[in-house]
Design a protein around this motif. Structure first.
Motif, PDB file in Angstrom:
ATOM      1  N   MET A 104      36.045 -20.305  38.004  1.00 18.42           N
ATOM      2  CA  MET A 104      36.702 -20.262  36.699  1.00 18.42           C
ATOM      3  C   MET A 104      36.021 -19.210  35.815  1.00 18.42           C
ATOM      4  SD  MET A 104      37.171 -23.313  33.875  1.00 18.42           S
ATOM      5  CE  MET A 104      38.138 -24.282  35.029  1.00 18.42           C
ATOM      6  N   ASN A 162      34.467 -17.331  32.713  1.00 16.15           N
ATOM      7  CA  ASN A 162      33.806 -17.799  31.509  1.00 16.15           C
ATOM      8  C   ASN A 162      34.708 -17.551  30.306  1.00 16.15           C
ATOM      9  OD1 ASN A 162      31.558 -18.570  32.944  1.00 16.15           O
ATOM     10  ND2 ASN A 162      30.513 -16.620  32.659  1.00 16.15           N
ATOM     11  N   ARG A 163      34.627 -18.435  29.351  1.00 14.71           N
ATOM     12  CA  ARG A 163      35.470 -18.311  28.168  1.00 14.71           C
ATOM     13  C   ARG A 163      34.589 -18.048  26.952  1.00 14.71           C
ATOM     14  NH1 ARG A 163      37.683 -22.829  30.859  1.00 14.71           N
ATOM     15  NH2 ARG A 163      39.805 -22.490  31.607  1.00 14.71           N
ATOM     16  N   ASN A 164      34.830 -16.946  26.279  1.00 13.16           N
ATOM     17  CA  ASN A 164      34.150 -16.680  25.021  1.00 13.16           C
ATOM     18  C   ASN A 164      35.067 -15.864  24.124  1.00 13.16           C
ATOM     19  OD1 ASN A 164      33.941 -14.049  25.992  1.00 13.16           O
ATOM     20  ND2 ASN A 164      31.894 -14.399  26.814  1.00 13.16           N
ATOM     21  N   GLU A 174      29.628 -19.270  18.495  1.00  9.96           N
ATOM     22  CA  GLU A 174      29.349 -19.335  19.925  1.00  9.96           C
ATOM     23  C   GLU A 174      27.853 -19.148  20.146  1.00  9.96           C
ATOM     24  OE1 GLU A 174      33.487 -17.912  22.019  1.00  9.96           O
ATOM     25  OE2 GLU A 174      31.890 -16.427  21.819  1.00  9.96           O
ATOM     26  N   THR A 204      29.233 -19.192  29.945  1.00 11.35           N
ATOM     27  CA  THR A 204      30.175 -19.805  29.010  1.00 11.35           C
ATOM     28  C   THR A 204      29.388 -20.436  27.870  1.00 11.35           C
ATOM     29  OG1 THR A 204      31.774 -20.272  30.755  1.00 11.35           O
ATOM     30  CG2 THR A 204      31.991 -21.517  28.707  1.00 11.35           C
ATOM     31  N   ARG A 254      30.791 -23.849  21.962  1.00 12.65           N
ATOM     32  CA  ARG A 254      31.644 -23.321  20.899  1.00 12.65           C
ATOM     33  C   ARG A 254      31.834 -24.368  19.828  1.00 12.65           C
ATOM     34  NH1 ARG A 254      35.928 -22.098  23.653  1.00 12.65           N
ATOM     35  NH2 ARG A 254      37.377 -23.692  22.906  1.00 12.65           N
ATOM     36  N   TYR A 278      32.768 -29.499  18.156  1.00  9.35           N
ATOM     37  CA  TYR A 278      32.263 -28.830  19.348  1.00  9.35           C
ATOM     38  C   TYR A 278      33.232 -28.994  20.511  1.00  9.35           C
ATOM     39  CZ  TYR A 278      27.830 -28.041  17.024  1.00  9.35           C
ATOM     40  OH  TYR A 278      26.861 -27.614  16.152  1.00  9.35           O
ATOM     41  N   ASN A 279      33.413 -27.898  21.244  1.00 10.97           N
ATOM     42  CA  ASN A 279      34.254 -27.935  22.426  1.00 10.97           C
ATOM     43  C   ASN A 279      33.600 -28.811  23.493  1.00 10.97           C
ATOM     44  OD1 ASN A 279      35.242 -26.984  25.140  1.00 10.97           O
ATOM     45  ND2 ASN A 279      36.561 -25.761  23.817  1.00 10.97           N
ATOM     46  N   ARG A 280      34.371 -29.679  24.109  1.00 15.00           N
ATOM     47  CA  ARG A 280      33.816 -30.614  25.079  1.00 15.00           C
ATOM     48  C   ARG A 280      33.564 -29.972  26.445  1.00 15.00           C
ATOM     49  NH1 ARG A 280      37.439 -36.089  23.977  1.00 15.00           N
ATOM     50  NH2 ARG A 280      36.794 -36.392  21.793  1.00 15.00           N
ATOM     51  N   GLU A 281      34.142 -28.797  26.667  1.00 20.09           N
ATOM     52  CA  GLU A 281      34.000 -28.148  27.973  1.00 20.09           C
ATOM     53  C   GLU A 281      32.549 -27.856  28.319  1.00 20.09           C
ATOM     54  OE1 GLU A 281      34.984 -23.763  29.340  1.00 20.09           O
ATOM     55  OE2 GLU A 281      36.830 -24.937  29.173  1.00 20.09           O
ATOM     56  N   VAL A 282      31.804 -27.370  27.318  1.00 19.86           N
ATOM     57  CA  VAL A 282      30.363 -27.134  27.489  1.00 19.86           C
ATOM     58  C   VAL A 282      29.657 -27.959  26.412  1.00 19.86           C
ATOM     59  CG1 VAL A 282      28.524 -25.421  27.585  1.00 19.86           C
ATOM     60  CG2 VAL A 282      30.836 -24.795  28.312  1.00 19.86           C
TER      61      VAL A 282
END
Length: 228
Positions: A1, A3-5, A137, A152, A155, A171-175
């Motif tokens: 996957m 990385n998302r930024n 971020e 990643t 965020r 806060y984003n739960r993904e990280v």
């Protein structure tokens, strides 16, 4: 996957023709603004590339290794070198360019602490004096890890104000963000006005020794961040 930024949506926004003008900065003036806001940062030297004081350069490199960037007179690509560890390396970098085309050269001392995290804040106003959304971020690592998307980041989003101007950091739960990272995010925000109304613009910062915020203003020219 992948990385998302923020670099991902900055590129997509520009491709879609969306307005990202609120992110634009005058790279030759940003250090003056940072000084006026009394933001913590390592010493920055703005030098005339055609009249360099070699004794001054020796004193600088005796204290610290540096980041260096040339500022073109008419805009465009800003050549940079990082790290620069000696006067010889610095002179070897700038002599590759026709200095007549550059108004100044930035030499940023990096100090002697250990860089543990890198972060950025993107904040805007919906209208003059009315705070809009804000994105923070943060990665445990260096600028390359964040600005090139090697890791990643955690965020944190701050929504537009609701009843009684109440603003929350989500806060984003993904990280998942650790307690230490949440403290870093809050501290960085406090320097530019706090969660209630962050000063609009685009801000970068390093974290030294896991707790000391040092604002900065540089990235690899090829990243989406460097082009704003």
């Amino acid at each position: 996957m992948a990385n998302r930024n923020a670099s991902v949506w900055i590129k997509k926004a520009k491709k879609a023709g969306l307005d990202v003008d609120f992110l634009h900065q005058d790279k030759g003036e940003i250090y003056r603004m940072m000084t006026e806001l009394n933001l913590p940062m390592t010493p920055v030297h703005i030098l005339n590339p055609s009249e360099l004081d070699l004794e001054k350069l020796e004193r600088i490199f005796k204290r610290s290794w540096c980041f260096s960037r040339l500022i073109p007179r008419d805009g465009g690509i800003r050549p940079y070198k990082f790290p620069v560890k000696s006067v010889k390396e610095f002179l070897g970098f700038i002599e590759k360019y026709d200095l007549a085309g550059y108004s100044s050269v930035h030499l940023v001392e990096k100090g002697d602490g250990k860089l543990t995290h890198t972060g950025c804040i993107i904040a805007r106003d919906e209208s003059p004096g009315i705070p809009g959304r804000c994105l923070v971020e943060l990665v445990e690592g260096n600028g390359e890890d964040l600005f090139h998307g090697l890791k990643t980041p955690i965020r944190a989003d701050i929504d537009c104000p609701g009843i009684n101007w109440f603003r929350t950091i989500k806060y984003n739960r993904e990280v998942p963000a650790s307690e230490e990272e949440r403290k870093i995010v809050l501290l960085a925000l406090k320097f530019i006005g706090g969660p209630k109304h962050p000063f609009p613009g685009y801000w970068e910062f390093d974290v030294m020794d896991r707790k000391k915020i040092m604002f900065r203003n540089y990235q690899d020219q090829e990243t989406a961040y460097a082009k704003i």
